[in-house]
Design a protein around this motif. Structure first.
Motif, PDB file in Angstrom:
ATOM      1  N   GLY A  76       1.054  -0.894  -6.922  1.00  0.00           N
ATOM      2  CA  GLY A  76       0.832   0.438  -7.481  1.00  0.00           C
ATOM      3  C   GLY A  76       0.928   0.465  -8.998  1.00  0.00           C
ATOM      4  O   GLY A  76       1.372   1.457  -9.569  1.00  0.00           O
ATOM      5  N   GLY A  77       0.559  -0.622  -9.660  1.00  0.00           N
ATOM      6  CA  GLY A  77       0.568  -0.674 -11.118  1.00  0.00           C
ATOM      7  C   GLY A  77       1.936  -0.855 -11.734  1.00  0.00           C
ATOM      8  O   GLY A  77       2.104  -0.645 -12.937  1.00  0.00           O
ATOM      9  N   ALA A  78       2.942  -1.256 -10.946  1.00  0.00           N
ATOM     10  CA  ALA A  78       4.290  -1.458 -11.482  1.00  0.00           C
ATOM     11  C   ALA A  78       4.957  -2.622 -10.754  1.00  0.00           C
ATOM     12  O   ALA A  78       4.591  -2.973  -9.642  1.00  0.00           O
ATOM     13  CB  ALA A  78       5.119  -0.188 -11.312  1.00  0.00           C
ATOM     14  N   GLU A  79       5.983  -3.211 -11.402  1.00  0.00           N
ATOM     15  CA  GLU A  79       6.787  -4.245 -10.767  1.00  0.00           C
ATOM     16  C   GLU A  79       7.815  -3.566  -9.869  1.00  0.00           C
ATOM     17  O   GLU A  79       8.541  -2.667 -10.300  1.00  0.00           O
ATOM     18  CB  GLU A  79       7.515  -5.074 -11.838  1.00  0.00           C
ATOM     19  N   ARG A  80       7.874  -3.981  -8.597  1.00  0.00           N
ATOM     20  CA  ARG A  80       8.794  -3.367  -7.642  1.00  0.00           C
ATOM     21  C   ARG A  80       9.492  -4.449  -6.817  1.00  0.00           C
ATOM     22  O   ARG A  80       8.899  -5.478  -6.520  1.00  0.00           O
ATOM     23  CB  ARG A  80       8.043  -2.431  -6.713  1.00  0.00           C
ATOM     24  N   PRO A  81      10.735  -4.199  -6.408  1.00  0.00           N
ATOM     25  CA  PRO A  81      11.412  -5.161  -5.533  1.00  0.00           C
ATOM     26  C   PRO A  81      10.796  -5.112  -4.133  1.00  0.00           C
ATOM     27  O   PRO A  81      10.374  -4.059  -3.663  1.00  0.00           O
ATOM     28  CB  PRO A  81      12.866  -4.680  -5.520  1.00  0.00           C
ATOM     29  N   ALA A  82      10.755  -6.267  -3.471  1.00  0.00           N
ATOM     30  CA  ALA A  82      10.157  -6.345  -2.143  1.00  0.00           C
ATOM     31  C   ALA A  82      10.829  -7.440  -1.323  1.00  0.00           C
ATOM     32  O   ALA A  82      11.407  -8.380  -1.870  1.00  0.00           O
ATOM     33  CB  ALA A  82       8.668  -6.625  -2.249  1.00  0.00           C
ATOM     34  N   VAL A  83      10.745  -7.301  -0.022  1.00  0.00           N
ATOM     35  CA  VAL A  83      11.175  -8.333   0.917  1.00  0.00           C
ATOM     36  C   VAL A  83       9.905  -8.895   1.540  1.00  0.00           C
ATOM     37  O   VAL A  83       9.116  -8.164   2.126  1.00  0.00           O
ATOM     38  CB  VAL A  83      12.107  -7.756   2.006  1.00  0.00           C
ATOM     39  N   VAL A  84       9.709 -10.202   1.419  1.00  0.00           N
ATOM     40  CA  VAL A  84       8.488 -10.845   1.895  1.00  0.00           C
ATOM     41  C   VAL A  84       8.809 -11.674   3.134  1.00  0.00           C
ATOM     42  O   VAL A  84       9.715 -12.501   3.120  1.00  0.00           O
ATOM     43  CB  VAL A  84       7.875 -11.738   0.789  1.00  0.00           C
ATOM     44  N   ARG A  85       8.059 -11.406   4.233  1.00  0.00           N
ATOM     45  CA  ARG A  85       8.171 -12.161   5.489  1.00  0.00           C
ATOM     46  C   ARG A  85       6.793 -12.703   5.842  1.00  0.00           C
ATOM     47  O   ARG A  85       5.988 -11.992   6.413  1.00  0.00           O
ATOM     48  CB  ARG A  85       8.607 -11.244   6.626  1.00  0.00           C
ATOM     49  N   GLY A  86       6.499 -13.908   5.495  1.00  0.00           N
ATOM     50  CA  GLY A  86       5.181 -14.476   5.782  1.00  0.00           C
ATOM     51  C   GLY A  86       4.110 -13.719   5.030  1.00  0.00           C
ATOM     52  O   GLY A  86       4.123 -13.624   3.810  1.00  0.00           O
ATOM     53  N   ASP A  87       3.143 -13.144   5.753  1.00  0.00           N
ATOM     54  CA  ASP A  87       2.079 -12.355   5.134  1.00  0.00           C
ATOM     55  C   ASP A  87       2.481 -10.898   4.936  1.00  0.00           C
ATOM     56  O   ASP A  87       1.807 -10.161   4.227  1.00  0.00           O
ATOM     57  CB  ASP A  87       0.811 -12.408   5.985  1.00  0.00           C
ATOM     58  N   ALA A  88       3.539 -10.447   5.589  1.00  0.00           N
ATOM     59  CA  ALA A  88       3.975  -9.058   5.472  1.00  0.00           C
ATOM     60  C   ALA A  88       4.939  -8.894   4.305  1.00  0.00           C
ATOM     61  O   ALA A  88       5.705  -9.794   3.972  1.00  0.00           O
ATOM     62  CB  ALA A  88       4.652  -8.604   6.755  1.00  0.00           C
ATOM     63  N   CYS A  89       4.893  -7.718   3.702  1.00  0.00           N
ATOM     64  CA  CYS A  89       5.723  -7.447   2.537  1.00  0.00           C
ATOM     65  C   CYS A  89       6.212  -6.004   2.620  1.00  0.00           C
ATOM     66  O   CYS A  89       5.412  -5.092   2.818  1.00  0.00           O
ATOM     67  CB  CYS A  89       4.888  -7.672   1.279  1.00  0.00           C
ATOM     68  N   ASP A  90       7.521  -5.782   2.503  1.00  0.00           N
ATOM     69  CA  ASP A  90       8.106  -4.444   2.488  1.00  0.00           C
ATOM     70  C   ASP A  90       8.493  -4.122   1.053  1.00  0.00           C
ATOM     71  O   ASP A  90       9.473  -4.642   0.531  1.00  0.00           O
ATOM     72  CB  ASP A  90       9.330  -4.363   3.401  1.00  0.00           C
ATOM     73  N   VAL A  91       7.723  -3.242   0.415  1.00  0.00           N
ATOM     74  CA  VAL A  91       7.904  -2.909  -0.998  1.00  0.00           C
ATOM     75  C   VAL A  91       8.768  -1.657  -1.112  1.00  0.00           C
ATOM     76  O   VAL A  91       8.523  -0.661  -0.433  1.00  0.00           O
ATOM     77  CB  VAL A  91       6.534  -2.671  -1.676  1.00  0.00           C
ATOM     78  N   GLN A  92       9.783  -1.700  -1.990  1.00  0.00           N
ATOM     79  CA  GLN A  92      10.651  -0.555  -2.225  1.00  0.00           C
ATOM     80  C   GLN A  92      10.013   0.346  -3.287  1.00  0.00           C
ATOM     81  O   GLN A  92       9.719  -0.109  -4.389  1.00  0.00           O
ATOM     82  CB  GLN A  92      12.030  -1.016  -2.710  1.00  0.00           C
ATOM     83  N   THR A  93       9.789   1.613  -2.939  1.00  0.00           N
ATOM     84  CA  THR A  93       9.247   2.586  -3.879  1.00  0.00           C
ATOM     85  C   THR A  93      10.256   3.716  -4.042  1.00  0.00           C
ATOM     86  O   THR A  93      11.298   3.721  -3.399  1.00  0.00           O
ATOM     87  CB  THR A  93       7.898   3.151  -3.385  1.00  0.00           C
ATOM     88  N   GLU A  94       9.910   4.690  -4.872  1.00  0.00           N
ATOM     89  CA  GLU A  94      10.810   5.821  -5.090  1.00  0.00           C
ATOM     90  C   GLU A  94      11.017   6.625  -3.811  1.00  0.00           C
ATOM     91  O   GLU A  94      12.060   7.214  -3.583  1.00  0.00           O
ATOM     92  CB  GLU A  94      10.262   6.742  -6.190  1.00  0.00           C
ATOM     93  N   SER A  95       9.987   6.689  -2.956  1.00  0.00           N
ATOM     94  CA  SER A  95      10.072   7.491  -1.738  1.00  0.00           C
ATOM     95  C   SER A  95      10.513   6.693  -0.521  1.00  0.00           C
ATOM     96  O   SER A  95      10.570   7.220   0.574  1.00  0.00           O
ATOM     97  CB  SER A  95       8.710   8.139  -1.451  1.00  0.00           C
TER      98      SER A  95
END
Length: 159
Positions: free
Chosen positions: A129-148
């Motif tokens: 989304g145009g910004a650096e964000r923390p994420a947890v990566v599992r293989g091809d899947a990625c859970d990105v932490q956003t404000e919401s």
């Protein structure tokens, strides 16, 4: 009191169940069993749920992934699969559940279908989304932490 003869004993099947949730989800065995019973009661009704006899035998869940073995009567495997597929949340945490396979013994169930939940998890920053964000990566899947909250993404969604 004598045991029933073998031909009169109930026959069981064992369902290997894979569980996925957000990395910060935290629920235990009792909450998962309650969610399965509630789902079976809503879908099959009280008599159908009692006939299916869904019982959680083993359960493991941590960091958003897990697996379980569910015991069900032999003639009710299809209705049990449907009831398990209807579980949407456990203790308020949204979950994705899929039946990996069905077996006639617990040992065969564990040998064939279990152990895949130990995927490597890495915590890193991704461009989303145009910004650096923390994420947890599992293989091809990625859970990105956003404000919401958390957002599920794939490798093609992140830069």
């Amino acid at each position: 009191m004598k045991h029933l003869p073998k031909h009169l004993r109930p026959r069981w099947r064992y369902l290997a169940v894979g569980i996925e949730a957000w990395p910060d989800a935290d629920f235990g065995r009792r909450a998962f069993q309650r969610a399965i019973w509630y789902s079976a009661g809503n879908l099959l009704g009280d008599p159908g749920s009692a006939d299916a006899g869904l019982t959680l035998l083993s359960f493991r869940f941590s960091e958003g992934t897990g697996e379980a073995v569910v015991r069900v009567r032999r003639d009710h495997t299809e209705s049990a699969r449907a009831a398990i597929a209807c579980v949407r949340a456990v203790d308020g945490d949204p979950v994705g559940i899929h039946v990996r396979g069905i077996s006639g013994t617990v040992r065969a169930c564990e040998e064939r279908y279990m152990g895949r939940a130990a995927a490597s998890l890495t915590q890193r920053d991704v461009a989303f989304g145009g910004a650096e964000r923390p994420a947890v990566v599992r293989g091809d899947a990625c859970d990105v932490q956003t404000e919401s909250g958390s957002v599920g993404a794939t490798a093609f969604d992140i830069e």
